[in-house]
Design a protein around this motif. Structure first.
Motif, mmCIF file in Angstrom:
data_model
loop_
_atom_site.group_PDB
_atom_site.id
_atom_site.type_symbol
_atom_site.label_atom_id
_atom_site.label_comp_id
_atom_site.label_asym_id
_atom_site.label_seq_id
_atom_site.Cartn_x
_atom_site.Cartn_y
_atom_site.Cartn_z
ATOM 1 N N UNK A 187 0.812 -1.206 0.000
ATOM 2 C CA UNK A 187 0.000 0.000 0.000
ATOM 3 C C UNK A 187 0.844 1.253 0.000
ATOM 4 N N UNK A 188 1.956 1.237 0.738
ATOM 5 C CA UNK A 188 2.819 2.413 0.794
ATOM 6 C C UNK A 188 3.471 2.691 -0.554
ATOM 7 N N UNK A 189 3.907 1.638 -1.240
ATOM 8 C CA UNK A 189 4.508 1.828 -2.559
ATOM 9 C C UNK A 189 3.471 2.369 -3.544
ATOM 10 N N UNK A 190 2.259 1.829 -3.491
ATOM 11 C CA UNK A 190 1.199 2.344 -4.359
ATOM 12 C C UNK A 190 0.951 3.824 -4.076
ATOM 13 N N UNK A 191 0.943 4.182 -2.794
ATOM 14 C CA UNK A 191 0.783 5.574 -2.436
ATOM 15 C C UNK A 191 1.941 6.430 -2.921
ATOM 16 N N UNK A 192 3.155 5.867 -2.900
ATOM 17 C CA UNK A 192 4.318 6.603 -3.371
ATOM 18 C C UNK A 192 4.335 6.793 -4.869
ATOM 19 N N UNK A 193 3.938 5.757 -5.609
ATOM 20 C CA UNK A 193 3.902 5.851 -7.069
ATOM 21 C C UNK A 193 2.933 6.939 -7.515
ATOM 22 N N UNK A 194 1.817 7.057 -6.809
ATOM 23 C CA UNK A 194 0.813 8.061 -7.162
ATOM 24 C C UNK A 194 0.850 9.235 -6.183
ATOM 25 N N UNK A 195 2.063 9.719 -5.911
ATOM 26 C CA UNK A 195 2.247 10.793 -4.921
ATOM 27 C C UNK A 195 2.471 12.151 -5.564
ATOM 28 N N UNK A 196 2.231 12.269 -6.859
ATOM 29 C CA UNK A 196 2.459 13.541 -7.530
ATOM 30 C C UNK A 196 1.636 14.683 -6.982
ATOM 31 N N UNK A 197 0.538 14.380 -6.286
ATOM 32 C CA UNK A 197 -0.332 15.412 -5.719
ATOM 33 C C UNK A 197 0.192 15.979 -4.401
ATOM 34 N N UNK A 198 1.144 15.302 -3.764
ATOM 35 C CA UNK A 198 1.589 15.728 -2.433
ATOM 36 C C UNK A 198 2.137 17.155 -2.401
ATOM 37 N N UNK A 199 3.005 17.564 -3.361
ATOM 38 C CA UNK A 199 3.537 18.935 -3.272
ATOM 39 C C UNK A 199 2.477 20.017 -3.400
ATOM 40 N N UNK A 200 1.291 19.671 -3.878
ATOM 41 C CA UNK A 200 0.249 20.687 -4.058
ATOM 42 C C UNK A 200 -0.617 20.869 -2.805
ATOM 43 N N UNK A 201 -0.380 20.066 -1.780
ATOM 44 C CA UNK A 201 -1.155 20.171 -0.535
ATOM 45 C C UNK A 201 -0.487 21.186 0.389
ATOM 46 N N UNK A 202 -1.220 22.228 0.773
ATOM 47 C CA UNK A 202 -0.675 23.231 1.686
ATOM 48 C C UNK A 202 -1.073 22.962 3.140
ATOM 49 N N UNK A 203 -2.245 22.356 3.357
ATOM 50 C CA UNK A 203 -2.692 22.041 4.726
ATOM 51 C C UNK A 203 -2.068 20.719 5.166
ATOM 52 N N UNK A 204 -0.752 20.728 5.385
ATOM 53 C CA UNK A 204 -0.039 19.489 5.658
ATOM 54 C C UNK A 204 -0.401 18.887 7.012
ATOM 55 N N UNK A 205 -0.672 19.715 8.010
ATOM 56 C CA UNK A 205 -1.066 19.190 9.316
ATOM 57 C C UNK A 205 -2.382 18.437 9.251
ATOM 58 N N UNK A 206 -3.376 19.019 8.570
ATOM 59 C CA UNK A 206 -4.668 18.355 8.414
ATOM 60 C C UNK A 206 -4.510 17.054 7.627
#
Length: 419
Positions: free
Chosen positions: A274-293
């Motif tokens: 599951x973690x690798x799948x999440x990593x492969x499709x992680x291109x959206x992470x840099x666009x998240x500004x509410x990192x704490x939430x």
């Protein structure tokens, strides 16, 4: 689709690329040992309490050398410290191979060698993490952390699955031997890195001892957001990481052999899948500004997934095959959520800390990230002996959900945190 795939821009940095590529081989070998230790302990004792005890033997050196290793990373050349730690990991893997090859069959020898290995890991991890911001620019840190997490979890998939296959043909000692051989890759890669001498106030003998560790804690106490990133992860791991139960569940719930086997391999690899799948499709992470939430939501998902896993395993009697796949699916969902949480927590820490204290804060991070699951091993192993594996796993997941919601309500600044 390209916007959702992993951002590989950090790999353009030669130093980061060398370290990252070496990690692909190394994490596979390391996960062979991670698989072998609990299997060997359970085969020797057939008691999950001893498997859980390995968590305590690993936790103590993780705490001590994680904190001091972080201080050393601020006081000396991080490249040199990485070389020393990598050599120490190789030697400890060789000693684990020797004890298994000689068939000493001594639980305490295995536990003590595990402690030695974890001491060197505790030095290596914060040093490596503190070095990354010296290799890539700040805007690339979320992508770099996601790439590192993906490699780590890739090894957590391939390692257990490879171990499950290899054990049909070789004994446990071979797994330890392979781990020792793979330790050569990071030694070579680190040797080729550019030097990373300490900066500013990090220099000087006063930064080598207990005072340096205290300075890191004082810095941490003044930043509630970073502090809360540690607290919520401790809640997630201590209450929600059921890996100490995998040998017993594989044997009793899913019909696997005492010495390990396919069911144990699948359980050990599922979170990482599951973690690798999440990593492969992680291109959206840099666009998240509410990192704490985002961290809070990810940990709630992790807790719910562990509830589902525990219930699926608890009802597997008579339907072991079908429910094994349901249990694995819940573990994979939890792994994807954990990858998101870890990537954001690493980024929050790296962006908030100045370079001269970054090693010490990464030392605390290592204690939390690696020590939390080790403490969970002890708690879950002891709990399973009293209330059974189902209640230990599902109940732990429920405590995660309750705990992280309470923490978010008590410190709303963390939920409101933006980049």
């Amino acid at each position: 689709m390209a916007n959702f795939l992993a951002d590989t821009t950090p790999l353009r940095s030669p130093d980061f690329r060398r370290l990252w590529l070496a990690g692909i081989v190394t994490v596979i070998g390391a996960n062979l040992t991670i698989f072998a230790v609990p299997v060997q302990l359970y085969a020797l004792t057939q008691n999950s309490a001893y498997v859980g005890l390995s968590g305590l033997f690993a936790l103590v050196p993780l705490v001590i050398f994680g904190l001091w290793g972080g201080a050393w990373a601020d006081a000396m050349d991080r490249r040199l410290l990485l070389i020393i730690a990598s050599v120490g990991l190789a030697v400890s893997s060789i000693l684990l191979w020797v004890q298994a090859a000689l068939e000493l069959n001594n639980v305490w020898v295995v536990l003590c060698l595990l402690s030695v290995q974890q001491a060197f890991f505790a030095i290596n991890s914060p040093t490596r993490s503190a070095a990354i911001p010296r290799m890539v620019p700040a805007e690339q840190l979320p992508a770099a952390n996601s790439l590192n997490m993906t490699v780590m979890q890739f090894g957590a998939i391939v390692g257990p699955l490879l171990a499950g296959v290899l054990l049909h043909f070789v004994d446990l000692s071979t797994l330890y031997a392979i781990d020792a051989l793979t330790c050569v890759a990071p030694i070579v890669a680190t040797w080729r890195l550019a030097k990373m001498p300490p900066t500013g106030t990090a220099q000087g003998s006063s930064k080598w001892g207990f005072a340096a560790v205290l300075d890191g804690f004082r810095y941490l106490a003044g930043n509630r957001v970073v502090l809360m990133s540690f607290v919520v992860d401790l809640i997630a791991m201590i209450f929600g990481m059921p890996r100490a139960l995998f040998p017993q569940m594989a044997h009793e719930s899913f019909g696997g052999p005492v010495e390990g086997g396919s069911a144990m391999a699948y359980l050990s690899a599922a979170i990482a899948v599951g973690a690798v799948a999440g990593g492969v499709f992680s291109g959206w992470l840099p666009r998240i500004s509410r990192q704490g939430l985002a961290v809070v939501v990810a940990i709630v998902v992790w807790g719910v997934a562990m509830i589902g896993f525990g219930l699926a395993a608890g009802t597997a009697s008579g339907h072991a095959g079908a429910l094994l796949w349901i249990a694995l699916a819940f573990l994979a969902i939890g792994g994807a959520a954990d990858m998101v949480s870890a990537a954001f927590r690493s980024t929050i820490l790296q962006q908030a800390a100045s370079d001269d204290v970054r090693g010490r804060l990464q030392g605390v991070f290592t204690v939390v990230v690696a020590g939390g699951p080790r403490l969970a091993d002890t708690i879950h192993g002891a709990s399973a002996a009293v209330v059974g594996t189902t209640a230990a796993a599902a109940g732990g997941g429920a405590l995660v959900v309750v705990g992280v919601v309470i923490a978010a309500l008590l410190v709303p600044a963390f939920v409101r945190y933006r980049v």
